[in-house]
Design an enzyme around this catalytic site. Structure first.
Site, PDB file in Angstrom:
ATOM      1  N   CYS A  51       0.840  -1.187   0.000  1.00  0.00           N
ATOM      2  CA  CYS A  51       0.000   0.000   0.000  1.00  0.00           C
ATOM      3  C   CYS A  51       0.884   1.248   0.000  1.00  0.00           C
ATOM      4  O   CYS A  51       2.090   1.175   0.211  1.00  0.00           O
ATOM      5  CB  CYS A  51      -0.881   0.044   1.238  1.00  0.00           C
ATOM      6  SG  CYS A  51      -1.920  -1.398   1.462  1.00  0.00           S
TER       7      CYS A  51
ATOM      8  N   GLY B 181      -0.235   0.478  -5.147  1.00  0.00           N
ATOM      9  CA  GLY B 181      -1.560  -0.092  -4.932  1.00  0.00           C
ATOM     10  C   GLY B 181      -2.540   0.407  -5.963  1.00  0.00           C
ATOM     11  O   GLY B 181      -2.749   1.606  -6.091  1.00  0.00           O
TER      12      GLY B 181
ATOM     13  N   ASN C 174       0.505   1.523   6.082  1.00  0.00           N
ATOM     14  CA  ASN C 174       1.153   0.578   5.182  1.00  0.00           C
ATOM     15  C   ASN C 174       1.954  -0.406   6.018  1.00  0.00           C
ATOM     16  O   ASN C 174       2.714   0.003   6.894  1.00  0.00           O
ATOM     17  CB  ASN C 174       2.078   1.341   4.213  1.00  0.00           C
ATOM     18  CG  ASN C 174       2.932   0.434   3.336  1.00  0.00           C
ATOM     19  OD1 ASN C 174       4.025   0.803   2.957  1.00  0.00           O
ATOM     20  ND2 ASN C 174       2.439  -0.761   2.997  1.00  0.00           N
ATOM     21  N   GLY C 175       1.750  -1.702   5.753  1.00  0.00           N
ATOM     22  CA  GLY C 175       2.492  -2.728   6.497  1.00  0.00           C
ATOM     23  C   GLY C 175       1.559  -3.710   7.166  1.00  0.00           C
ATOM     24  O   GLY C 175       0.379  -3.436   7.360  1.00  0.00           O
TER      25      GLY C 175
ATOM     26  N   CYS D 276      12.867  -2.902   4.832  1.00  0.00           N
ATOM     27  CA  CYS D 276      12.565  -3.951   3.855  1.00  0.00           C
ATOM     28  C   CYS D 276      13.489  -3.805   2.644  1.00  0.00           C
ATOM     29  O   CYS D 276      13.383  -2.837   1.879  1.00  0.00           O
ATOM     30  CB  CYS D 276      11.109  -3.841   3.411  1.00  0.00           C
ATOM     31  SG  CYS D 276      10.735  -4.901   2.002  1.00  0.00           S
TER      32      CYS D 276
ATOM     33  N   TYR E   1      12.603  -3.901  -5.661  1.00  0.00           N
ATOM     34  CA  TYR E   1      11.471  -3.981  -6.571  1.00  0.00           C
ATOM     35  C   TYR E   1      10.398  -2.932  -6.360  1.00  0.00           C
ATOM     36  O   TYR E   1       9.885  -2.352  -7.310  1.00  0.00           O
ATOM     37  CB  TYR E   1      10.822  -5.356  -6.457  1.00  0.00           C
ATOM     38  CG  TYR E   1       9.519  -5.467  -7.199  1.00  0.00           C
ATOM     39  CD1 TYR E   1       9.507  -5.593  -8.584  1.00  0.00           C
ATOM     40  CD2 TYR E   1       8.301  -5.404  -6.525  1.00  0.00           C
ATOM     41  CE1 TYR E   1       8.313  -5.671  -9.277  1.00  0.00           C
ATOM     42  CE2 TYR E   1       7.108  -5.481  -7.220  1.00  0.00           C
ATOM     43  CZ  TYR E   1       7.112  -5.613  -8.579  1.00  0.00           C
ATOM     44  OH  TYR E   1       5.937  -5.678  -9.272  1.00  0.00           O
TER      45      TYR E   1
ATOM     46  N   CYS F  61       6.921 -13.052   2.995  1.00  0.00           N
ATOM     47  CA  CYS F  61       7.057 -11.823   3.782  1.00  0.00           C
ATOM     48  C   CYS F  61       5.856 -11.705   4.702  1.00  0.00           C
ATOM     49  O   CYS F  61       4.723 -11.847   4.282  1.00  0.00           O
ATOM     50  CB  CYS F  61       7.129 -10.611   2.851  1.00  0.00           C
ATOM     51  SG  CYS F  61       7.185  -9.053   3.767  1.00  0.00           S
TER      52      CYS F  61
ATOM     53  N   CYS G  68      15.943  -5.809   6.686  1.00  0.00           N
ATOM     54  CA  CYS G  68      15.293  -7.103   6.802  1.00  0.00           C
ATOM     55  C   CYS G  68      15.489  -7.828   5.484  1.00  0.00           C
ATOM     56  O   CYS G  68      15.151  -7.308   4.423  1.00  0.00           O
ATOM     57  CB  CYS G  68      13.794  -6.921   7.064  1.00  0.00           C
ATOM     58  SG  CYS G  68      12.895  -8.493   6.992  1.00  0.00           S
TER      59      CYS G  68
ATOM     60  N   CYS H  50      12.975 -12.514   3.421  1.00  0.00           N
ATOM     61  CA  CYS H  50      12.471 -13.237   2.243  1.00  0.00           C
ATOM     62  C   CYS H  50      13.584 -14.051   1.588  1.00  0.00           C
ATOM     63  O   CYS H  50      13.314 -15.002   0.854  1.00  0.00           O
ATOM     64  CB  CYS H  50      11.803 -12.288   1.258  1.00  0.00           C
ATOM     65  SG  CYS H  50      12.795 -10.867   0.790  1.00  0.00           S
TER      66      CYS H  50
END
Lengths: 467, 467, 467, 467
Positions: C2, C29, C104-105, C249, C255, C396, C446, C449
């Site tokens: 988002c 989004g 967001n999250g 992240c 990406y 994730c 982090c 993934c």
């Protein structure tokens, strides 16, 4: 004003039934509509601005499988603050239970009840009565580990005002009503297939349901499955002083309900005919050539009037029923509602005639004024306006969208001034006395809009906008 | 069936007037609507599927400035081939002139006339009669360097069938009509502001226009400006054998026109009342308790019947007028038109009663059958069905959307079989003789749908789909 | 995934700014968008399915006057259960205060936190993290009579997971972030006019705002008015063990974020270029004729690779950017996403060439497989696929919409199997080691993934659908 | 500008193929789109304002069954007069034959050709070139009882200008092109399934069609069935002086065509790269740190420039590709096209750098000016603007939507004035000489927009609006 529907079936097409039921109640609310449907596992909600047939085409119904559900239509509101207030309201508990509520009527102690909940951390997204009811019930279920029926009983004991309500869980449907029975709601049975609850019996008819009876004031009907139901009273679970009398809204019978509905133990058409007769009975001095209604709301009153006078009812105004989308700019709405677009007097009909025009009520008086003038222009000799209700002098706190006291023309002009404003040769209202004679149990009716006798005074700060 | 509008004004708001006029004629066509407007320099066209209020909101009207224009509403058609056939039709000549045409009625020599034009290189985009008329006129203007009026006269001499037509150039408006006057069209004057031409006078009313008179059969009225107009006849410019009589469509008065319109020298409501009286006059053996209509199309016939019987007209069926978008899938349309959604009999009204139900006509008989059954279920003792027209046995070639001869139930069942199919206790049609007595000049009416007496036989290959 | 926006201005056009800011974050989004706006007296909410420019045309913005507001764009979700979960979420207290939240999250202890609230009567309408945050804050304000900042601090102490959040009251705007700083959020200043908070700095750019800095992990920034703001930490109001390190992240840089954004102290484009260089550095054995990206997501990685190789970057695939409405049937969506509709390899470009294709990551591997095959068909001699990230092997839990472990192709095939599946001549991933070298502070990221090292394990029952 | 598609298949899904083909040509026209489809018996037409994916969702395609068809996308036009001018155009003959035409390009003797037809009774609904072509052909078929191919040949002999056209009958598809080959059009084969004709080869690619070749200037290709086709020349049926040279539009290669298309014997991407190299070759004095494009139109020119300079191409501007509905009010459109919404310069990228910005052309100069300023603001030391075409000084009469001579900035400012207006440190155009070196056969190209050398002078009264 609003309309509600609830159903529980042996089949999974509850959404289609709700759509049809709402379609029959479209006259109770044309601004927005919505439904919540349960497939036994979870509840799905869809609500949107627009007419029932627009918001719920078959393609949308197909995405809402379920055997039970509740639905709602909502009346155009005026203020910006009311815009996001459509129903049903949905609550989902983490532990599984989910509820949806659709309700008709205004709560007069809305603020204090909401405050009770807010004080205990219940938060609100809207100013809508339906959300209050939904959260009140959820609160009593969760806080006291109560069953839904006890929670509903608690609600009826606590919340004051008008509420004819349907409540949906994942597997059951509940219907209940305030102890005064202010707004209508009845239920019926689709033979071998399930139950339907609806504001008006015309909704049961469209669904092929056999009407059983009204939900009683203070009654909670629990539809456990498509073929089982039981009934309790809110007083079953705790002390409560029950009202001594009912207070059905008399204005439902005069204006709001569809004439083919059976409400409050009366055929709506029949009450309206009685009103017409009663007007005629007191009108001995007049021998009209024609008796007409303002279609379609005063048709049966005019029929009753004409019947009594034995002179034959006539249709003198043509009404244009075509409407387009509902999302119009304010200015357009005004223009759309222009009397000339809606009503056209027959040419060659009124010429030289003495006419009685029967209308159901006068709120602001502007529409009837334009109609009287339009008829005059076609050559009518005399126009005698008869109103099928006493003067509307007091606002309604229980769900009818009347304006403020100041805007009610009956508070601004006396009878003669109003007659002159409208341009009629004579003007008569139905007397309070006569109104009473038109229903079987006049003592069962709220007539506060005529006499100011409010059974439930609104709290300080009550605003008509949280409807 | 279709409805047309034309206007020429002193102001530049022709589009708004056309929208309102079309709104009043919405009952003549609900599938598509359109208008072409001139600002004196060029013509702009807009047409789309949908209802008038949907297709022409204020924002769209604002993009169509102009002092003159023509408009059209169109009836739902059945076949795929007809889908792109909406009106008006527009032609723009390189040298400047532009024309737009909107017409109501079917052309029976459509194919041969189109062939004449095609043989001389005029090409067609659609199968629509309106396009034929537009191109025929353009052809006679361009080919022979004729004035529009001569071209129109030529058209009237050549094209056979029903056409009530408005024709717009960049600075003038024309209105004309076939020599038999099959479809209605009249014109009126907005005081000091301009002219309006409309299929029905109810359109003039909504615009505040004072009706002048009908366009005469074979007449060409030329509205040169907002305050000048002149009239000619198609025979003024060349030999032609004028028909000896008019052939107004009797079905307009029975079913199609709005009762508040004045058509063919008759108040529509009045003819319908006469029909009702006439039915009652021949019904001496019956003393009904109630007389009801199937709202709203047979209201005035039932009123007339009740008046004659001196027993008072009643409203026994409630009709739901709410409609949504028009773009429904076929299956939905069928479902939407289900009788139960549209009509609901009053409860407690018919119980034990002997009822006369008046309907305007029987085409397939399926709707009236469902209604009769629904009334029976509410407890009626006897239902006597009276039809305000003779049996419809022949298709209409002049613009009414009747089915084929085989689908007309009056060709499949005799009276007794039909009575039984419908489930009524008795069934009577209006006789041809009595129908004649209900209008001032019966000789002026086409009654081909009842008697097969077609004044204009369609050409071989005539298809009802190029309407 | 988002995107969020918040603003507080000296003028009343907050809605327009939010619309533009959301437009710049549309890549975060595309399913639904919404905004809540305050005019100082009350909050208005509008949210709907669709793209920003569709949902918020000028006419709608005009109905949302206000000097402050929050907005949200939301990613397409898969399951039916997620359908009504759009943001912002609104809460109105009877006593006046109103709040709106956009976040967001994902919250990994969503269930236990919601249970805490539900146990104390707070009810939920949706399964959305944003609703949890909104009600958590409201709960702490109302229950303990806390200020919003203390309530927010309490939230940060209690709720675990990723949240970059804006919180609107009637007169102030708050922005805060989880203590690990998982998702991006920064704020900027429109000179003399107000503040803007946004997920990405590209939103600040479109609004002409000068970026100030990121909201720090665990920081609460209070925008008191258009020209005043102060900052606190969640630890200011009570004990809390702050995390020792950040956990930005890494996938945002690889990406998700727009390359023109500045996130986590890095220029996104620059990190992607470093990744490309790093890939090239380890690729000594290859001397490609061409280096191409899969537009537009791996453009900068390919640029970095080509730069290092000093052979020049090339564009070999054309991408079609036209999209229509977002409400497509599932089957169509699939078809729409067909690789051939989106990407077309240049003809005459690859013939006989040795090509390096750089992609950002492999999730399911199906798209890159089709692209490699399409390029092969145009005559490429060799295709060497280089991936700008390590294998994605773990889902994730903090907001990226990755599939289950089983659906991640890197868990199903070893490198050689995957190479063969895709059809490339060689396949190499970026190593974890090299990835670290591409950002300034690898310890701040982090990378769960890739390595499964989750700083915050989700609770039992955590479902990726309550995002 | 416009794009066309035609197809004839062994299966009945022509509509879906046309939709996909138009989708790939969406860059050639975003205002309206349409298609006409034949099922062997009749032709069905559908055209509407909007993007391909909006106007033709699967539900609509399902209503258009057919094995052959033609389609069209159309560019936004400016004037009101052009609003109803979308394509294809349909003609239906009474005797059965039906035709549909879709065309790209402007006719310079439109008026005199239309006059010829009008003089012989052919009427027009629009000012659209496509309608002229449709009626011209129909006229020659009907008038002289010619075959379609002879009629088309006649058209090519008579009509002067640019036309790449598809023509559909009930059972065959024709494609033809003006004798100068001004606009592109080629055809391909879907293996064993049918033929596709398209403006650009990228359309063939999306359909999985193997490109065969361009339709030759003056060629008429007749696709008799899904697996048969033959070719003729317009000179086969009558004398005609064929042009000695081709006049392909050079601007297609510079700006209009998609780089992955093969047009006029050239890979578009390759010509654009050559242009870039050529610019660089003449730019010896400059050693830029960065070479960037204005995405996406000058990507390949910038690549070519960078390649030559051996310094590596860079992406310095991010472009936002999200668009909403196309029906925006004018003011909004302007705002939407604001440079800041579309392009964002990378932060931290240009600081202290000497940058070459390559753009494809300058028309009004306002967009590039804003971009140059935006880049400057991010700290660039020098900005050198290079334009991949000579100055555009002359309007195009053959289909490109250039403004009037006065609005072309190259006619208002000399090079130095323009450089200053834009704010670049230096400004250079591609020379005519160098442009010629970038294509294989420069003599085959129309370069009138640069040098005013019009092969076909427009008639007096030619207006760019009848495109």
């Amino acid at each position: 004003m609003c309309g509600i529907i609830g159903t529980i079936l042996s089949t999974r097409n509850a959404a289609e039934k709700i759509m049809l039921g709402l379609f029959a109640e479209q006259h109770r609310g044309q601004e927005s509509c919505g439904m919540a449907v349960s497939d036994g596992k979870s509840l799905q909600l869809r609500k949107e601005m627009g007419l029932v047939k627009e918001v719920f085409p078959q393609a949308i119904l197909d995405t809402l499988p379920g055997f039970a559900g509740v639905g709602h239509v909502r009346y155009p509101t005026r203020g910006k603050n009311c815009e996001s207030n459509s129903q049903p309201h949905l609550i989902k508990l983490l532990s599984g239970p989910s509820f949806a509520v659709a309700s008709n009527g205004d709560i007069v102690n809305y603020k204090s009840r909401r405050k009770l909940l807010e004080d205990d951390n219940v938060f609100f997204e809207s100013d809508n009565d339906g959300e209050l009811l939904a959260k009140f019930i959820a609160y009593y279920i969760v806080r006291r580990n109560n069953s839904p029926e006890i929670a509903i009983a608690e609600l009826i004991r606590n919340v004051r005002g008008a509420f004819s309500t349907v409540f949906l869980t994942r597997d059951q449907l509940y219907a209940f009503r305030d102890p005064w029975g202010i707004r209508p709601v009845s239920f019926g049975r689709i033979n071998g297939k399930g139950w339907v609850v609806a504001s008006e019996s015309c909704s049961l008819d469209i669904l092929g349901a056999k009407s059983q009876r009204e939900i009683e004031p203070g009654e909670i009907v629990i539809f456990e499955s498509y073929n089982k139901c039981k009934t309790i009273r809110y007083t079953d679970f705790g002390e409560a002083v029950e009202p001594q009398s009912r207070r059905h809204c008399i204005f439902e019978l005069i204006y709001f309900a569809r004439p083919d509905s059976y409400e409050f133990g009366e055929y709506v058409w029949n009450v309206q005919k009685q009103i017409g007769s009663s007007l005629a009975k007191d009108d001995k001095e007049i021998n009209p050539d024609l008796v007409i209604s303002i279609p379609d709301s005063s048709n049966f009153m005019a029929l009753g009037y004409a019947d009594f006078k034995k002179i034959g009812f006539d249709i003198g105004l043509l009404r244009n029923h075509y409407v387009g989308r509902t999302f119009l700019k304010p200015e357009q709405r005004i223009r759309d509602e222009a009397v000339r677009q809606k009503f056209n007097p027959l040419k060659g009909y009124f010429k030289g005639k003495k006419i009685v025009v029967v209308d159901d009520s006068i709120v602001r008086g502007t529409t009837v004024r334009k109609i009287v003038r339009a008829i005059k222009k076609t050559g009518a000799k005399e126009i005698h306006l008869r109103i099928g209700s006493p003067p509307v002098k007091f606002p309604c706190y229980y769900g009818i969208d009347t304006p403020t006291r100041e805007e009610l023309v009956a508070n601004q002009k006396n009878l003669e001034e109003l007659r002159e404003f409208i341009g009629a040769n004579s003007l008569k209202y139905l007397s309070m006395e006569n109104l009473k004679s038109c229903v079987k149990h006049p003592e069962n009716f709220c007539q506060a809009c005529f006499n100011g006798d409010y059974i439930l005074e609104p709290e300080a700060g009550f605003s008509k906008c949280n409807k």
